[in-house]
Write an enzyme that holds these catalytic residues in place. Structure first.
Site, short mmCIF file in Angstrom:
data_model
loop_
_atom_site.label_atom_id
_atom_site.label_comp_id
_atom_site.label_asym_id
_atom_site.label_seq_id
_atom_site.Cartn_x
_atom_site.Cartn_y
_atom_site.Cartn_z
N GLU A 300 -7.89 7.11 -6.45
CA GLU A 300 -8.23 8.23 -5.57
C GLU A 300 -9.72 8.56 -5.61
OE1 GLU A 300 -6.01 8.65 -3.55
OE2 GLU A 300 -4.22 8.01 -4.65
N TYR A 387 -2.78 -2.65 1.18
CA TYR A 387 -3.35 -2.51 -0.15
C TYR A 387 -3.56 -3.90 -0.78
CZ TYR A 387 -1.85 2.46 -0.19
OH TYR A 387 -1.67 3.78 0.08
#
Ligand code: BES
Ligand code: ZN
Length: 617
Positions: A300, A387
């Site tokens: 993040e 991803y």
């Protein structure tokens, strides 16, 4: 252009961004827990892109628009009919000769159904005494709490004044400006002010209103959570500052000021969400070994550059957000734990991707890197392909172009070059060619067509270091090959408990991906020997239960249901419900359990599981 025509720049938005764009939003909200609404206004500062613009088209969904004004003059507006998942367009007619930059104020109220928000009752919190509300705007839910150009193509700064119950804390994805103020005549409320001075796309607008407290990790890092878990959370995320510094070494200076972390209640549907200045994180990271916390921060925090700063034009290029972020995440992990760990983490990621590819019911839209999202909700095709295929492409390029020594400087210059922009896959590719001009031949050897548009697993799997995964392979083979009568011989060391948390995941992945099906008898032995019921690591537990359900071990249905209902991470909840749905002996119980718990999940989790269980269409 018909009223339902979607935006030229973004198939997920109605907005006329080719004519006019938002530069700033000033938000005034009253948070009403009783009605479960946000009521108030937003003042949008627009800049004309073409001089002749005569209207603004915004995205809204389930929003009650009360009044629209320009310079105290009331403006006409029109809502389109609802288009599935995208909501409605709100067309505002502009007066003639508006200046280049102009303000429009929209008074409105959100709906209790607003998909961006989750309202928890006191019983659903750890403290049990106060309600809790948090938002999740990605991918296209911002339009349910604010009329806006709900597309990453447009970036704006914002300021906000939020009135909420005086006992509760309010945090937004910006920096707080001053202490909460009393409001004359409204003693039960306090006003909170915020500012986000860096431009953001709408999906990064975020709010939490709850009884939470914080512990300080460093001058720019606080960890926020309910008092009951804040100590444990602060320990778990105790390395946040060091990690942020490593990220800065890789990507350049951190430009967002604060880097706070909010640990949410268990119903939060993601592992983490990169809301600027305050990342939202799942409480399933708080297990006491920092493994998940470090990965979650590495991921993040990296979005502060890849995604939040270098943005995307629309969700067709979502892999630029997540593939790049996985790449930077694993670079951070390499600096913390070594290059072998980075490689192992990539192997694990590809094994998870193989699970997703194998299970995909619509590979033509779910397993390609660059998408065509005309008429498709980005969340209906959300999975780990952007991803992991994205990461694999970047790792492959790194190897091809001379290894980290050559590629690291490119990572940094990519982040700086596209800072504040919203780019496409072609922009990335063009900049890569420009940066490695002397290696054009090498780059021309890349099969771009297959990487970007091909289906399934990546066309090239890099030659990753297998030291850490081989230890798992040996154990997996031992368990698969052993005759059932000799199972006791397997219970010697080194065994499952001697594997690291990441290796335990890999162990179950390999058992599950093998052509040989492990027998229920062996699973029973594993369960008894290692006491799987006591597994605390949700990543490992999820894989164990998935294996049990796929092996159709009936005694485990109850545990799988329990795991899928006491926490709401979509990545765990969906595959378990899907496997149970596909198995007649488990289907009815799974459907019944989901119906009983539906109200406790976040909107998006409930919606996706309902689709999987064919309850909704
Ligand atoms: N931005 C995503 C979460 C997301 C994606 C929300 C699309 C809504 C729509 C976030 O950065 C993410 O990738 N989270 C991961 C966490 C991880 C890799 C540590 C997750 O939720 O699994
Ligand atoms: Zn991410």
């Amino acid at each position: 252009m018909g009223i339902n025509a979607l935006s030229k720049n973004d198939p997920s938005s109605f907005s006329n961004t080719e004519e006019v764009v938002i530069r700033h939003a000033h938000i005034s909200w009253l948070v009403d827990f009783k009605k479960q609404t946000l009521a108030g206004s937003v003042r949008l500062t627009f800049e004309k892109v073409i001089d002749s613009v005569s209207k603004v088209v915004l995205d809204i969904k389930d929003i009650d628009v009360k009044k629209v004004t320009f310079d105290e003059q009331t403006l006409e507006f029109q809502k389109s009919p609802t288009v599935r998942t995208f909501g409605e367009s709100l067309t505002i007619s502009l007066p003639k000769n508006v200046p280049k930059t102009f303000n429009v104020i929209i008074q409105y109220e959100s709906s209790p159904k607003a998909q961006a928000l989750q309202w928890l009752s006191p019983e659903q919190t750890a403290g049990k005494t106060h309600p809790y509300m948090f938002s999740q705007c990605q991918s296209i839910h911002c339009r349910t709490i604010m009329p806006c150009q709900d597309t990453p193509y447009v970036k704006f700064t914002y300021s906000a004044e939020v009135d909420a119950d005086a006992e509760l804390t309010v945090l937004l994805s910006g920096v707080s400006t001053g202490t909460p103020e009393d409001i004359p005549g409204r003693t039960t409320l306090r006003r909170h002010k915020f500012e986000q001075k860096v431009t953001i796309p709408s999906y990064l607008l975020a709010i939490v209103v709850a009884k939470i407290s914080f512990r300080t990790i460093s001058p720019r890092v606080n960890v926020w959570a309910e008092e009951q878990i804040v100590e444990a959370a602060a320990w778990e995320f105790g390395q946040a500052e060091e990690q942020l510094k490593i990220a800065e070494e890789i990507c350049g200076p951190y430009e967002w000021g604060r880097y706070d972390l909010l640990i949410l209640p268990p119903s939060f549907g993601y592992g983490g969400m990169e809301n600027p200045c305050i990342n939202f994180i799942t409480p399933t990271c708080v297990v006491g070994d920092r493994t998940h916390a470090v990965a979650a921060i590495a991921h993040e925090a990296s979005h502060s550059w890849t995604g939040n700063s270098v943005g995307i034009k629309n969700y067709e290029h979502f892999w630029l957000n997540e593939g790049w972020t996985m790449f930077v995440q694993r670079k951070i992990e390499s600096k913390l734990f070594g290059e072998k760990y980075r490689h192992f983490s990539a192997i694990l990621g590809l094994h998870e991707m193989r699970n997703v590819v194998n299970d995909s019911k619509h590979p033509e839209i779910e397993t390609n890197l660059v998408k065509n999202l005309a008429g498709i909700d980005p969340e209906d095709v959300y999975n780990n392909v952007p991803y992991e295929k994205g990461h694999t492409l970047l790792f492959y390029l790194e190897t091809l172009l001379g290894g980290p020594e050559m590629f690291d400087p490119f990572v940094k210059s990519y982040c700086q070059h596209f800072k504040g922009k919203a780019i496409t896959t072609d922009d990335f590719k063009a900049y890569l060619y420009k940066s490695f001009a002397s290696k054009k031949d090498v780059l021309d050897s890349v099969d771009w067509q297959t990487w970007f548009f091909g289906l399934g697993m990546p066309p090239v799997i890099p030659d990753y270091d297998k030291t850490l995964s081989e230890q798992c392979t040996i154990l997996v083979q031992k368990w698969l090959k052993c005759p059932e009568a000799e199972i006791d011989t397997l219970k010697s060391s080194p065994g499952f408990k001697d594997l690291s948390p990441l290796q335990q995941r890999e162990y179950f992945d390999q058992l599950g991906l093998s052509d040989e099906i492990i027998s229920i008898k062996k699973l029973e032995e594993l369960d008894e020997w290692y006491n799987m019921k006591t597994l605390r690591d949700t990543e490992v537990k999820f894989r164990w239960l998935r294996l049990c359900i796929r092996a159709q071990w009936e005694a485990k249905i109850g545990e799988a249901i329990e795991f899928a209902t006491i926490q709401g991470r979509m990545k765990f909840v969906r595959p378990l419900f899907r496997s149970m749905y596909d198995w007649p002996a488990a289907r009815d119980r799974a459907v019944e359990a989901f119906k009983a718990h539906r109200g406790e999940y976040m909107y998006i989790t409930a919606h996706q599981v309902a689709l999987d269980l064919q309850l909704d269409s």
